[in-house]
Design a protein around this motif. Structure first.
Motif, PDB file in Angstrom:
ATOM      1  N   GLU A 138     -57.485  -9.070  22.661  1.00 47.13           N
ATOM      2  CA  GLU A 138     -57.490  -7.604  22.653  1.00 47.13           C
ATOM      3  C   GLU A 138     -57.559  -7.037  21.232  1.00 47.13           C
ATOM      4  OE1 GLU A 138     -54.357  -5.923  25.098  1.00 47.13           O
ATOM      5  OE2 GLU A 138     -54.458  -7.645  26.457  1.00 47.13           O
ATOM      6  N   LYS A 154     -58.771   1.620  16.748  1.00 48.75           N
ATOM      7  CA  LYS A 154     -59.817   1.680  17.783  1.00 48.75           C
ATOM      8  C   LYS A 154     -60.676   2.924  17.635  1.00 48.75           C
ATOM      9  CE  LYS A 154     -57.401  -0.695  21.547  1.00 48.75           C
ATOM     10  NZ  LYS A 154     -56.773  -0.487  22.865  1.00 48.75           N
ATOM     11  N   SER A 155     -60.093   4.030  17.193  1.00 51.38           N
ATOM     12  CA  SER A 155     -60.810   5.298  17.105  1.00 51.38           C
ATOM     13  C   SER A 155     -61.752   5.377  15.902  1.00 51.38           C
ATOM     14  CB  SER A 155     -59.818   6.468  17.059  1.00 51.38           C
ATOM     15  OG  SER A 155     -59.184   6.550  15.801  1.00 51.38           O
ATOM     16  N   LYS A 212     -65.963  -4.217  14.159  1.00 55.70           N
ATOM     17  CA  LYS A 212     -65.914  -3.051  13.270  1.00 55.70           C
ATOM     18  C   LYS A 212     -66.419  -3.425  11.877  1.00 55.70           C
ATOM     19  CE  LYS A 212     -62.455  -0.203  15.410  1.00 55.70           C
ATOM     20  NZ  LYS A 212     -63.399   0.658  16.056  1.00 55.70           N
ATOM     21  N   VAL A 224     -58.346  -5.102  18.021  1.00 52.29           N
ATOM     22  CA  VAL A 224     -58.944  -3.798  17.728  1.00 52.29           C
ATOM     23  C   VAL A 224     -59.947  -3.886  16.580  1.00 52.29           C
ATOM     24  CG1 VAL A 224     -56.950  -2.525  18.601  1.00 52.29           C
ATOM     25  CG2 VAL A 224     -57.072  -3.104  16.152  1.00 52.29           C
ATOM     26  N   ARG A 232     -52.778   0.498  16.707  1.00 49.92           N
ATOM     27  CA  ARG A 232     -53.955  -0.084  17.370  1.00 49.92           C
ATOM     28  C   ARG A 232     -54.905   1.008  17.856  1.00 49.92           C
ATOM     29  NH1 ARG A 232     -49.977  -4.179  20.519  1.00 49.92           N
ATOM     30  NH2 ARG A 232     -49.977  -5.897  18.992  1.00 49.92           N
ATOM     31  N   ASN A 233     -54.376   2.062  18.437  1.00 43.63           N
ATOM     32  CA  ASN A 233     -55.218   3.157  18.923  1.00 43.63           C
ATOM     33  C   ASN A 233     -55.921   3.867  17.776  1.00 43.63           C
ATOM     34  OD1 ASN A 233     -54.732   2.702  21.649  1.00 43.63           O
ATOM     35  ND2 ASN A 233     -52.935   4.024  21.663  1.00 43.63           N
TER      36      ASN A 233
END
Length: 183
Positions: free
Chosen positions: A98, A65-66, A104, A100, A61-62
């Motif tokens: 939540e 997100k990046s 995008k 991600v 997930r991180n």
């Protein structure tokens, strides 16, 4: 530097999807960095994990997100997307509220070893991305037929026409990314 996450729908070693993704990554201009995001290591999504997710979920997930945007390169499995890809979409969309993926920009490139060129996978993935609120390149659509014939022995596209077409697709993706980044 804009970061483009590449998610490859096939988890098979030396897959056509992976090789196609590598070729497309080379078409991005300066100012764009591509990175493949691993999905094979994600345990099957289970809502019970929402309260206490495996560490690999947090890492995934991180990473998503990046990224500024996501490029999906996928084969077709039984007229739809591979299970590993659907699982990654589910993992990234939870816990509820939540996601991600939200907002995008995305590009879908589907392919198959037949003449149908991943049409079913492409459209099923579009349906999921619509729900996930991912603005997706609408034109040109990318369906690559006969994957086994696209690449030479070194894993590069054999046809200059294919490269030129995919370069125009990358340009359309960049325009979409810039549109959403500017708004």
């Amino acid at each position: 530097m804009k970061k483009i996450g590449i998610i490859v729908g096939s988890i098979r070693k030396d897959s056509f999807s992976g090789k196609i993704a590598e070729n497309i990554a080379e078409l991005f201009p300066d100012g764009y960095e591509t990175e493949t995001i691993e999905i094979a290591n994600l345990p099957l999504y289970n809502q019970d994990y929402d309260a206490n997710s495996p560490e690999v979920y947090h890492t995934f997930r991180n990473k998503v997100k990046s990224m500024s945007a996501i490029l999906f390169v996928t084969p077709e499995h039984n007229r739809s997307i591979p299970a590993a890809l659907k699982n990654a979409l589910d993992v990234g969309s939870r816990p509820y509220g939540e996601s991600v993926w939200n907002g995008k920009p995305a590009l879908i490139i589907s392919h198959s070893i037949s003449n149908l060129s991943g049409f079913g996978a492409n459209h099923h993935l579009r349906q999921v991305l619509t729900f996930l609120n991912m603005p997706t390149v609408q034109q040109p659509e990318v369906y690559l037929a006969n994957s086994q014939d696209l690449l030479d022995d070194s894993g590069k596209f054999q046809s200059r026409d294919t490269v030129e077409f995919l370069q125009s697709v990358v340009q359309a993706f960049i325009e979409l990314i810039n549109k959403y980044e500017d708004s």
